[in-house]
Each structure stands twice: as C-alpha cells, then as structure tokens.
Design an enzyme around this catalytic site. Sequence first.
Site, short mmCIF file in Angstrom:
data_model
loop_
_atom_site.label_atom_id
_atom_site.label_comp_id
_atom_site.label_asym_id
_atom_site.label_seq_id
_atom_site.Cartn_x
_atom_site.Cartn_y
_atom_site.Cartn_z
N ASP A 1 0.87 -1.18 0.00
CA ASP A 1 0.00 0.00 0.00
C ASP A 1 0.90 1.23 0.00
O ASP A 1 1.18 1.81 1.05
CB ASP A 1 -0.88 0.03 1.25
CG ASP A 1 -1.87 -1.11 1.31
OD1 ASP A 1 -2.96 -0.96 0.76
OD2 ASP A 1 -1.55 -2.15 1.93
N ARG B 1 4.55 2.13 2.81
CA ARG B 1 5.19 0.94 3.38
C ARG B 1 6.70 0.96 3.20
O ARG B 1 7.41 0.27 3.91
CB ARG B 1 4.63 -0.33 2.72
CG ARG B 1 3.11 -0.45 2.76
CD ARG B 1 2.55 -0.39 4.16
NE ARG B 1 1.11 -0.59 4.16
CZ ARG B 1 0.29 -0.06 5.04
NH1 ARG B 1 0.75 0.74 5.99
NH2 ARG B 1 -1.01 -0.30 4.98
N LYS C 1 -9.39 2.22 -5.08
CA LYS C 1 -10.12 1.77 -3.89
C LYS C 1 -10.76 2.96 -3.18
O LYS C 1 -10.34 4.10 -3.39
CB LYS C 1 -9.17 1.01 -2.95
CG LYS C 1 -7.99 1.82 -2.41
CD LYS C 1 -7.05 0.94 -1.59
CE LYS C 1 -5.97 1.75 -0.93
NZ LYS C 1 -4.98 0.93 -0.20
N HIS C 2 -11.83 2.77 -2.40
CA HIS C 2 -12.50 1.53 -1.99
C HIS C 2 -13.92 1.59 -2.55
O HIS C 2 -14.74 2.33 -2.00
CB HIS C 2 -12.55 1.41 -0.48
CG HIS C 2 -11.21 1.61 0.20
ND1 HIS C 2 -10.69 2.87 0.47
CD2 HIS C 2 -10.30 0.72 0.65
CE1 HIS C 2 -9.52 2.74 1.08
NE2 HIS C 2 -9.25 1.45 1.21
N HIS D 1 -11.37 -1.13 9.87
CA HIS D 1 -10.41 -1.99 10.57
C HIS D 1 -10.94 -2.40 11.94
O HIS D 1 -10.54 -3.44 12.47
CB HIS D 1 -9.06 -1.27 10.75
CG HIS D 1 -8.28 -1.12 9.49
ND1 HIS D 1 -8.46 -0.06 8.63
CD2 HIS D 1 -7.32 -1.90 8.93
CE1 HIS D 1 -7.64 -0.18 7.61
NE2 HIS D 1 -6.93 -1.29 7.75
N ASP E 1 -11.12 -5.91 0.08
CA ASP E 1 -10.25 -5.38 1.13
C ASP E 1 -9.91 -6.56 2.04
O ASP E 1 -10.48 -7.64 1.92
CB ASP E 1 -10.98 -4.27 1.90
CG ASP E 1 -10.01 -3.25 2.49
OD1 ASP E 1 -8.81 -3.57 2.62
OD2 ASP E 1 -10.45 -2.14 2.84
#
Length: 469
Positions: free
Chosen positions: A69, A77, A166-167, A179, A249
């Site tokens: 990501d 990342r 996304k999303h 999350h 996801d």
Amino acid sequence: MRTGLFIQTGLRGVEREESLRYISKMLPLSVVLFGNDFSNEKELTELISKINHIYVVENNVPAPFIAVDQEGGNVVRIPWIDYSPSNLFLGKLDNPEFTNYVGMLTGYQLNSLGIRWNLAPVLDTLNGYNPVILERSFGSDLETIGKHGAEFIKGIQSYDVRATAKHFPGHGSVMVDSHVDLPEDKRNVESIINDSYPFRKAIDEGVSSIMLSHVLYNSLDENYPATLSAEVQKLLRHSFNYRNLIISDSMDMKAVKGRYDVSEIIKGSIKNEVDVIENADIVGSMEFYEQIQNIDTALLKPKEERIMQFMQPFKKLSYKPSPLLMRSVETVSSRIRRRKILNPDIEADLVLMDSKDESQVAEISKSTNLVSTHLADLNLKLKLHYGTEFLENMKESGRQIILVGRNEHLRSRVNLMNAISGKNNCVFISTSFDGDIGIVSEKMGYISTYSKKPSVIVGAILKAYGFMS
C-alpha cells in the site's frame, strides 16, 4: 487450476519461516507486504528473493505479484524511496501532469524493488472531515478526484506496476474505520453512485484492479458490505462494465472478521464477482484456500481468465523519471491558510512535534541541499526541538515558534499550542488534513502541507518567513 490464484495474502500471524511454508503450499497470486515485514532495503530484497525462489525454482511457476500500500503522504510501506506526496496534496496542487509524474516515479521505484502491484490510489470522496480517509483522498470534488486518479494510474502502470482503485463504491461518507467495526453508509442509491464517478474514470484509464470496501450501503444491500454484496458487485461488473480484476479489502479487518464465517465470506465474494480475496493474516488465508478448493471450477474459470489477463506484462517505459522535479514542486506547493510573517533576524524555535529524535531534522537538513533555496544560505537562526516537551515546559514569552506536526485526534495538543500562541509569535505547519484550522488559535499563522515530506516542510518554513508566497 491453481487455487492460490484467487488469494492475496500477507505474512502476519506466524513466524517468518512458517509463513514461507504456508506460501509454498498455497502459491497465492500475490503476497502483500507491510512495514513491519522488513526494516530496510536489504531485508526487503532478501524477503522478496526468498518468496520468488519458492515459486520459480521450487515449484516452476511464475513469481507472485508482490504488493504494497504505497498510497503516498502518511500511508507508505517503503519510506526510504521517493514516495509520492499525499493525494490531498496532489488534489490541492491540481496539476494533472505532476500527478502523472508522481505515478511514474512511484511505479519506477516499486518495479526496481520487485514490487509489481500497488494497492493505490484511493478514489474515495472526502465528504467533510473524515478521520478514516483524511489526506488519502484527492479531495471533495469528483472531477478533481477522477482526473488525478486517472493520471496516477496512467503513470504507475507505465512502469508495469498494477494499480488498484479503492475503496469501491466509496468510503468517504462514513466515519467508522472498517479496521475496527462495520461502517454503514445510509445515503440513497443516487448519492452513492454519484460518488463513485472517479471509479468510472479509473476504468476508462484501464486500471488493473478495483478494491471493494468493507462498508454496508443500506440502500443497496441491508445485510452485507460491498466485499460480500452481490448487488454492489453487480453494479461494478455490469452497470460500470468493468472487465478487469476485482479484489476484496483484507478479510481480517473487524468489519468482516468475527461477523461473518469463512463459508459466508466465500459465498459473498468468490462465488459472486470478486476474483481475489485479500487477507493480511496468513493462517486465515489458508482457511480461504481450503474453502476455494471445493468450488466448482466452472464458476472459477472466468475469474482465472481475468487473473491471467492481469498477469500479462504492460509495455514498460525504459527511462527513469527524475526525482528532482518532485522535490522542486513540493517545495513551493504548501498553502498559506493564515498568514503571519516571522522575523529572520530573530532566533526561532522549530518544534517537530511528531518526532522523537533527530532523524526528521536530519532529513529536513538533507532536503535543503536538494532544493534551490537553502535554509543555511539565509542564515536563519533556528533552534530545533523534538516532541512537545519544549512546549509543555515553556515559561518564556515573546519568542518566535514554528510548530510542525499533525493534530487529528490530539485536542490536548491543540490546547497546548493555543496557550503559547497568546504570548509568542507562532506559525503552525500542518503536515496533515487542515480540518483543525477552526480550533487552532487565530493568533497563530497556519500553513498546510498535506505531507510530512522534508522538502515540503522546508518550503513551508520559507513561507513562514515571507521568502516564498
């Protein structure tokens, strides 16, 4: 038919060697890596090499698509590469050619590391202050989001790196983080479809994959989030005429995990229009793998064909985009929201509130050597501080203070800043979403960067002194 083709897995949940044994058994289409999977480029390169060896040498199959990501801004990342500024930064700058260039530079650098799939860009519409999306969005204007999303996709895919919009159909109108819980979007169908306009632009640009959200859209499906909803998936596949890969996801997020069992997830995703299930936890990925083995191959065949098409290489540009362009543009691109000019002849305290050590200062110092104007050349008198301890213990008044950091969810920090602004000459450089401008004291100057990149912060410091407009 290789069952693992329908899975993207992370390595979480077990020790490294055991996770590689899981990889060897499943041979998933893709392995998604997170920041805690490696600490430097050497570790990343060695990890990718080990994974590729399992496929190519031990099993005689093509190497997997290593994914990350790398959205830009505060969601990255691989922090040591010239990653892009945030989407909000790009939307505010509103220079489509520069956004295309950012996509190119991101694609070039990811490809050079062996990463061929980027789970970006975010095409959600920022409907008001949204702590889940914030600077991940290109903004609140649908045309702007669609335009810049398409340019980023064009740029990154020109270096043979798959992009993911996304999303779908949009996460920007819910405040709950998927999350931790299941968000519900209670708007009518027309509003939801209207906000999905940027995804149409991504489809027109040939985006390789689209990720579904873990959001429950009540007017479309009262029981299941988009990742498990036949109605939402039909909207994308048939109404939007999308023919490329659909990915979920991560199924280990709490919007789904513990709320639906594995068989229900498989039924709502792979047995509908989802081609690839993402799951960051590798033990959970194995459960999905075992369930997919029992699905009729006739149902999986169209998905396999889309995956085979996804795996075909793009024509890749041969030249390296120069990172100097990004740095020079970033330096001038912060926005003065409330002007206050500091005196360059008087010492100022530069407080890096989000930094616990000298690393960010070192990066800012390094960055000044890469832009046309150097702080050192101006002989600015800057005294550096890290964290907020300096502010908490401050007794003096009449000082010049430059505060650098982000404030969302930190009302106590705002109160501290406001308290010192009454007796000092202060400028706040916000490295994130500028939704807090209404609660930051009007006595304080305010500059938005939408980014924590050193080159952007350097430019904002110069603006605080009036050297740049």
